[in-house]
Design a protein around this motif. Sequence first.
Motif, mmCIF file in Angstrom:
data_model
loop_
_atom_site.group_PDB
_atom_site.id
_atom_site.type_symbol
_atom_site.label_atom_id
_atom_site.label_comp_id
_atom_site.label_asym_id
_atom_site.label_seq_id
_atom_site.Cartn_x
_atom_site.Cartn_y
_atom_site.Cartn_z
ATOM 1 N N TRP A 231 -13.415 -1.432 0.632
ATOM 2 C CA TRP A 231 -13.355 -1.236 -0.814
ATOM 3 C C TRP A 231 -14.181 -0.016 -1.195
ATOM 4 O O TRP A 231 -15.304 0.182 -0.682
ATOM 5 C CB TRP A 231 -13.864 -2.479 -1.526
ATOM 6 N N ALA B 143 -9.041 0.456 -2.423
ATOM 7 C CA ALA B 143 -9.432 0.185 -1.041
ATOM 8 C C ALA B 143 -8.659 1.037 -0.051
ATOM 9 O O ALA B 143 -7.500 1.390 -0.276
ATOM 10 C CB ALA B 143 -9.217 -1.294 -0.710
ATOM 11 N N ARG C 1 -9.986 -3.890 5.422
ATOM 12 C CA ARG C 1 -10.151 -3.373 4.068
ATOM 13 C C ARG C 1 -11.528 -2.748 3.908
ATOM 14 O O ARG C 1 -12.535 -3.355 4.288
ATOM 15 C CB ARG C 1 -9.993 -4.511 3.056
ATOM 16 N N ILE D 185 -6.951 0.653 3.361
ATOM 17 C CA ILE D 185 -6.407 -0.402 4.211
ATOM 18 C C ILE D 185 -6.043 0.224 5.555
ATOM 19 O O ILE D 185 -5.271 1.180 5.615
ATOM 20 C CB ILE D 185 -5.155 -1.043 3.585
ATOM 21 N N CYS E 124 -7.237 -3.733 -4.909
ATOM 22 C CA CYS E 124 -7.271 -4.737 -3.842
ATOM 23 C C CYS E 124 -8.203 -5.886 -4.237
ATOM 24 O O CYS E 124 -9.335 -5.681 -4.676
ATOM 25 C CB CYS E 124 -7.754 -4.095 -2.548
ATOM 26 N N THR F 26 0.820 -1.209 0.000
ATOM 27 C CA THR F 26 0.000 0.000 0.000
ATOM 28 C C THR F 26 0.853 1.257 0.000
ATOM 29 O O THR F 26 2.072 1.206 0.173
ATOM 30 C CB THR F 26 -0.920 0.029 1.228
#
Length: 351
Positions: A198, A179, A196, A181, A164, A132
């Motif tokens: 989304w 997403a 997560r 995170i 993701c 990420t």
Amino acid sequence: MSRPDAADLAHRLGRQAEAVCRRYLSNGRREGNYWLVGDARNTPGRSMFVRLKDSPKGPAGKWTDAATSEHGDLLDVIREALGLVDFRDVAAEACSFLALPRSELEPMATRQSTTSAPAGTAEAARRLVAMTGPISGTIVEAYLRNRGIAALHGTGALRFHPRCYYRPDVDAPTEVWPAMIAVVTDPGGRLTGAHRTWLDPDGFDLTRLGKAPIDTPRRAMGDLLGNAVRFGVPDDVMAAGEGIETVLSLRCVLPEMAMAAALSAAHLATIRFPGTLRRLYIVRDNDPAGDAARNSLVERANAAGIEAITLSPRLGDFNEDLRMLGIDALRGETRVQLAPQDVGRFLALAA
């Protein structure tokens, strides 16, 4: 070859299901129309069944692990056998495999044994977080600001993943979405999991509040019990709540107070206390689960000699208050619920 989408890749791999299994699940063996192995990480055993031919029960390449009830397709096998996190890497490996002549397919047990990361574990969460980047200038920042959260200082626990991996269920194609995170840590700062969310790349709407149009836009992985997504370093005072957006909404009016998002009511009830903590603000969601979490947490805090004070929203949660009532109303309702000594210490003055 051109880069096919996930469903097409899974279908192409299914047409060569036995070859895929021989390469990535080399510790298994064929029995009839199935490949048997211990699990998707290529562990020796017989609990996982991979269908090698199309049948009325489903297409070739679908698998089920009878021991864990996990299921998926051959893209999942590649991901788990090689310990991959980012779907781009999974797709690249699948494309590479499909371009290889059948005579070149060799077992990859050695590579698997050094890179595997079982799904849902803290190690898998660490690998995900490693893929990420910061949220500044990304859809994550836009998502939070669209939910009224403008105070984004000290949000290093939030990260951005542009693609993701998401699988709704065993029979649905694999999807990729941007997403948010969130890094889950223990009180000492050790990463134990990830959460997560989304997001919808097409923008924000009031129905989904910016989350992707999928059935379960939020999922967690790793060791969550007692741990949390943390904002700021706690001293003698901190606040703890359920959702990330709820906690960050309150932080807009209490910008210097350390806070933690436990991610669910059940996990909020079990959150671990820092050794320095003397007063805990419980950021309650206005529902029966929130009441139960508050009651349990009050009891645990009092038993540990920690003062527990509940902060309650007017509406469903503090993010709803922020969006529907505005920051001035949120500031006012928070002020009357704080301990007097914390008003001047933590409450931000109106701009």
